[in-house]
Structure formats: C-alpha cells, structure tokens
Design a protein around this motif. Sequence first.
Motif, PDB file in Angstrom:
ATOM      1  N   ASP A 388       0.818  -1.207   0.000  1.00 23.32           N
ATOM      2  CA  ASP A 388       0.000   0.000   0.000  1.00 23.32           C
ATOM      3  C   ASP A 388       0.856   1.263   0.000  1.00 23.32           C
ATOM      4  O   ASP A 388       0.477   2.279  -0.588  1.00 23.32           O
ATOM      5  CB  ASP A 388      -0.919   0.025   1.230  1.00 23.32           C
ATOM      6  CG  ASP A 388      -1.934  -1.108   1.224  1.00 23.32           C
ATOM      7  OD1 ASP A 388      -2.135  -1.724   0.152  1.00 23.32           O
ATOM      8  OD2 ASP A 388      -2.522  -1.380   2.285  1.00 23.32           O
ATOM      9  N   GLN A 389       2.000   1.212   0.688  1.00 21.49           N
ATOM     10  CA  GLN A 389       2.837   2.389   0.854  1.00 21.49           C
ATOM     11  C   GLN A 389       3.901   2.471  -0.240  1.00 21.49           C
ATOM     12  O   GLN A 389       4.466   1.439  -0.639  1.00 21.49           O
ATOM     13  CB  GLN A 389       3.519   2.361   2.223  1.00 21.49           C
ATOM     14  CG  GLN A 389       2.572   2.505   3.399  1.00 21.49           C
ATOM     15  CD  GLN A 389       1.926   3.872   3.460  1.00 21.49           C
ATOM     16  OE1 GLN A 389       2.485   4.854   2.979  1.00 21.49           O
ATOM     17  NE2 GLN A 389       0.754   3.950   4.082  1.00 21.49           N
ATOM     18  N   PRO A 390       4.211   3.672  -0.728  1.00 19.81           N
ATOM     19  CA  PRO A 390       5.263   3.797  -1.748  1.00 19.81           C
ATOM     20  C   PRO A 390       6.629   3.426  -1.186  1.00 19.81           C
ATOM     21  O   PRO A 390       6.939   3.721  -0.032  1.00 19.81           O
ATOM     22  CB  PRO A 390       5.208   5.283  -2.137  1.00 19.81           C
ATOM     23  CG  PRO A 390       4.557   5.969  -0.976  1.00 19.81           C
ATOM     24  CD  PRO A 390       3.605   4.971  -0.384  1.00 19.81           C
ATOM     25  N   TYR A 391       7.416   2.744  -2.007  1.00 16.35           N
ATOM     26  CA  TYR A 391       8.801   2.360  -1.709  1.00 16.35           C
ATOM     27  C   TYR A 391       8.917   1.375  -0.546  1.00 16.35           C
ATOM     28  O   TYR A 391       9.971   1.258   0.080  1.00 16.35           O
ATOM     29  CB  TYR A 391       9.670   3.598  -1.452  1.00 16.35           C
ATOM     30  CG  TYR A 391       9.496   4.631  -2.524  1.00 16.35           C
ATOM     31  CD1 TYR A 391       9.917   4.374  -3.828  1.00 16.35           C
ATOM     32  CD2 TYR A 391       8.871   5.843  -2.270  1.00 16.35           C
ATOM     33  CE1 TYR A 391       9.724   5.295  -4.843  1.00 16.35           C
ATOM     34  CE2 TYR A 391       8.674   6.780  -3.276  1.00 16.35           C
ATOM     35  CZ  TYR A 391       9.096   6.499  -4.562  1.00 16.35           C
ATOM     36  OH  TYR A 391       8.901   7.410  -5.568  1.00 16.35           O
ATOM     37  N   ALA A 392       7.847   0.641  -0.262  1.00 17.71           N
ATOM     38  CA  ALA A 392       7.918  -0.408   0.757  1.00 17.71           C
ATOM     39  C   ALA A 392       8.511  -1.689   0.174  1.00 17.71           C
ATOM     40  O   ALA A 392       8.935  -2.563   0.929  1.00 17.71           O
ATOM     41  CB  ALA A 392       6.537  -0.692   1.342  1.00 17.71           C
TER      42      ALA A 392
END
Length: 550
Positions: A388-392
């Motif tokens: 869901d989170q960017p760059y995870a």
Amino acid sequence: MIPADRFPEGAEAYCGAARARQTWLVDHFGPRLRTLPALLEHQAKRFGGRTLFIADGRTITFQQAPDLAACWAGMLAANGLSRGDRLGVLCGNRPEFMELTWGAAWLGATLIPINIASRGFQLRHILSNSGAKMLCIEAELLGSLDTIDRQALALERVFAIGATGSRDLPPGVDPLPPAAGPIKAADVRMSDLLAILYTSGTTGLSKGVCCPHGQYFWWAIHTGRQLGIREGDVLHTSLPLFHTNALNCFFQALLNGATQVTDTRFSVSRFWTRLRASNATVTYLLGAMVPMLMSQPRRPEERDHDVRVALTPGVPGTFHTEFTQRTGIVPLDGFGSTESNAVIGTTLETLRPGCMGRLSDGFEARVVDEYDHELADGMPGELILRADQPYAFASGYFAMPDKTLEAWQNLWLHTGDRVVREPDGYYRFVDRIKDTIRRRGENISSYEVEQAVLSHPAVSMVAAFPVSSELAEDEVMVAIIARSGLVLDPVDLIRHCEVQLPYFAVPRFIDIVADLPRTENGKVQKFKLRETGITSTTWDREQAGVTVKR
C-alpha cells in the motif's frame, strides 16, 4: 504456548502495545525522515549516548553514528566516490561494514553488500553488473580477487579492511583509509537506492535487488510490530550483515531506540553463551538453525537468558513447541523476501506452528495460477504481492529490465513461492515453484516430504530434492542428518513416511550425511545436492526390495 514469565502482561496486551508503538512511529516519521541519514540525525538527538550498534568488541552510540557517517562519507568522497556511485563491500560482521553503509548513504551513494563466499564468475558478475566504482574488501578475503580479472571491471579503487600496511597487499589494493573530515549529508529521498542486494543465483545469474531507503524504514515498522520491539531492547543477530535480515535488524534498532548486537557468525556450540553475554531480549534464526540447536543435548544455558521472542522464518512447525519449552523463547514465523517486506507473519496472538502466518496490514496478497488468475482458498498457487505504501518494496533488478518485468508482471511481485491460503486467512508454504518434484505424473512438494521426514524422532535435518530415474522423470531423494546419538534405519523411516505421505511422494533414495551444503545465511543449497545426486552411500528403496503401501 506463551511463557508467563516472559510475557506477564499477556499476548493481547503485548501485541496491542506493539501496534500502538509502530503506529506512533509511522505518524512521527514522515516521508522526509524515512531515509538512513535523516534517521541517524533524528535518533541521535532522541537517544544520545545510548548504545546503537555492537560488533567485534566495538560499541557505537546513537550520538556517534551520524558523526561517523559524515566522516566516512568524507573519506569515500575524498577517494573519488560521488552521489549515485556504487560502493562494493565484501566484508563479514565487522563494524566497518556498518560504518561504510552509513557513509555511502550519507554521501548519496549506493551500497553493494557482497556475500563473503563469492568467488570467480559470481563475484565478477556482481561487480560488473552493479558497475561498482569502489570496493572495500576484508583483508582476509583478498584471495577472492585472484579469481577475477579486475582490469575488465569499472573498479577505480580497492581498499583492504583490517590491513595493517601495504607491504603484503596485491597490486592496486591499498589499506582502507581512516574516516576523513565530515561532509554535509546529501539530500537523500526515500525513493533513492540504499543498497543493491544480489540473490543467490542458483538457477541463473544473480539478480541485484534494488532496495530504496523507504523499504528499510517499512521493514523496521512491520518487523518491529510483529516482534513487539520496545525502546531499550537488545537485538542479537548472528546472521550476516550482507543479507537483508541483519540489515533489517539494524533499522529496527535505529527506529525503536534499541541496540543491535552482531555476532561474528552463527555457532551452535556458543549460541546460548553469546546470547546471554549480549543481554539480548530478541533474536533472529533461520530455517535450519533451530533444528541444529534442538539436536544438541539439553543444557542450562538454553534458559539462562532474557530473550522473549525470535524471528524464525522457515523453521519447521514440528520444532516450535520443543523450542519454546526448552528455551522459553517464542518462535515467530513469517514471510519476507529481499524484494518485498515483512508481508506475512505470526504474532503472540496468531501463533500457528507450520504456517507462515496472516497478511500484515499495509499489503495485498493473492494466490494465483500460471496465468495470474486468483485461486480459491485451499488451492495451492503462486504467492503474488503488492504494498500500500510507496517504496515499501524493492524497485526492480539492477540493469536487468527483462527480469524486472518478469517478476513484477501485471504490477504484482511474483515471489516464486507456492502457498495455500486457508479459509481463515492463514498462509501455508508448500514449496518453491522451481523445487517441485514431478513423479508418476504427480507434483510433489519437497517441503511436505521434508516435514514428514523431520517428524521422525531420529532425524535432525533433511533436504528433499529430485534425481533422475530410469523412466526419464524424477525420483524423490532425501539427504538426512541424524540426531546425535541416534541410529536411523532407512526401512523404519519409509514406514514412518508412508502413513503421512501419498505413496508416490515417499522417498526412494536416502543418504544419511554428516552435513548439508548451506549458504552463508544457513539456507540449504539444493542445487549442490541435485548435482551430486546418487552416490555409493545412497540407500535405494527399490534395490532393498522395500515396497510402499498404496
């Protein structure tokens, strides 16, 4: 089983506090703070003289870390490394490894951690593919340079870590310079690459996994939530810093105000003594490590420590209860690849031995067929993931666009793992897709064969793998390490397996061995077992005239 002496507040309160703590950290550390230089500076102000990192007898505090990063960045810059360049580090669990990591990140360069077992073709490929401009190599490992042609690489400088002088160094290799005058931190963003970690490459060329700064922030959040990391914890790892697990451990310590204690390497004989000496409260074990520890005679040191939980991905479920009863430590399973994050796992509230766990908040998962169509619960298929989170997650494979497109097809990360999602949301590992054994027209999970064999009381460790048969298909072979002091009868093992496995999955070939080939991270190298195949010591069920009931 939850030991009351380690968790007086109970599982629900423990996990609730862990969720609240990590939620606060996410709120407190906005996107501009989710990089290594920003975290070092911010946490130095919060925790000052508290110990952050210990390795090889050296102690580094939170306050010292950003100063060391600035000075090591100054040394790297003075010797020609610039923002965007790549720094190769071929080094064991020494403080210099972490200092160079901090320095590279501070400079805006990218770290290339290299497995210390790399030689010849693999080492040449990593240095060539990454385009590393500088290599810092432990003096004891300099012999690996004799196996490659450095003239064909982009390397401009090679420095020896731990060298006392230049007299005995190979041509073109200099002692590692000391940290220089500090420089200002580069304007690093969470999307910038922190490191490129190379896969084992057992089925082809090693792939460089592009890991952004943000990915390690999220590793710390999700693993910290699963384990219940608290301020002041001591995180003990004997896993190598050049792999993602130990790097993740460092970020857990940095973000949570804890201490990472890094042992030189995993040792069965001294593990418990080292654990107690470090005052550890959390530890990290992989796959074969728990069976290896449990194969030893009981000793008082197994309980004489303060560790409450261990992250134990890939440990067979048959060992969970015994491990907790003997050590007081709760083993927590999970799933997370170098390309992904701590996506699936168990907590004190969701323990289920033999399962990877449940999907963590912040991720999506599907179990799909070969065409990426989602399968119903209970049906085995490939695990694919999204964050869901960017760059995870990692951003791809370095300089390998075709491999990146293959792994991230349809905008989902394809793990290559065959799993089953149960109706209640638990995920169960079945096999690596490429480890499947095909016999008599049936697909056999090597993992399920291994679980059946491991449940025999005389078996300590096992690896199942395919070997060729007279019928141009696979036969099932197992290599086994017997428990200390016990004799393993192959016929007895066959009878044990035939009540737990379909007849076609019962092993035909059995090798009882002293050890199994493993990577530096403890994973069994099945490709080596397949290459060795049947030997003069191999027991053959058919030659012995032993039949399996259908």
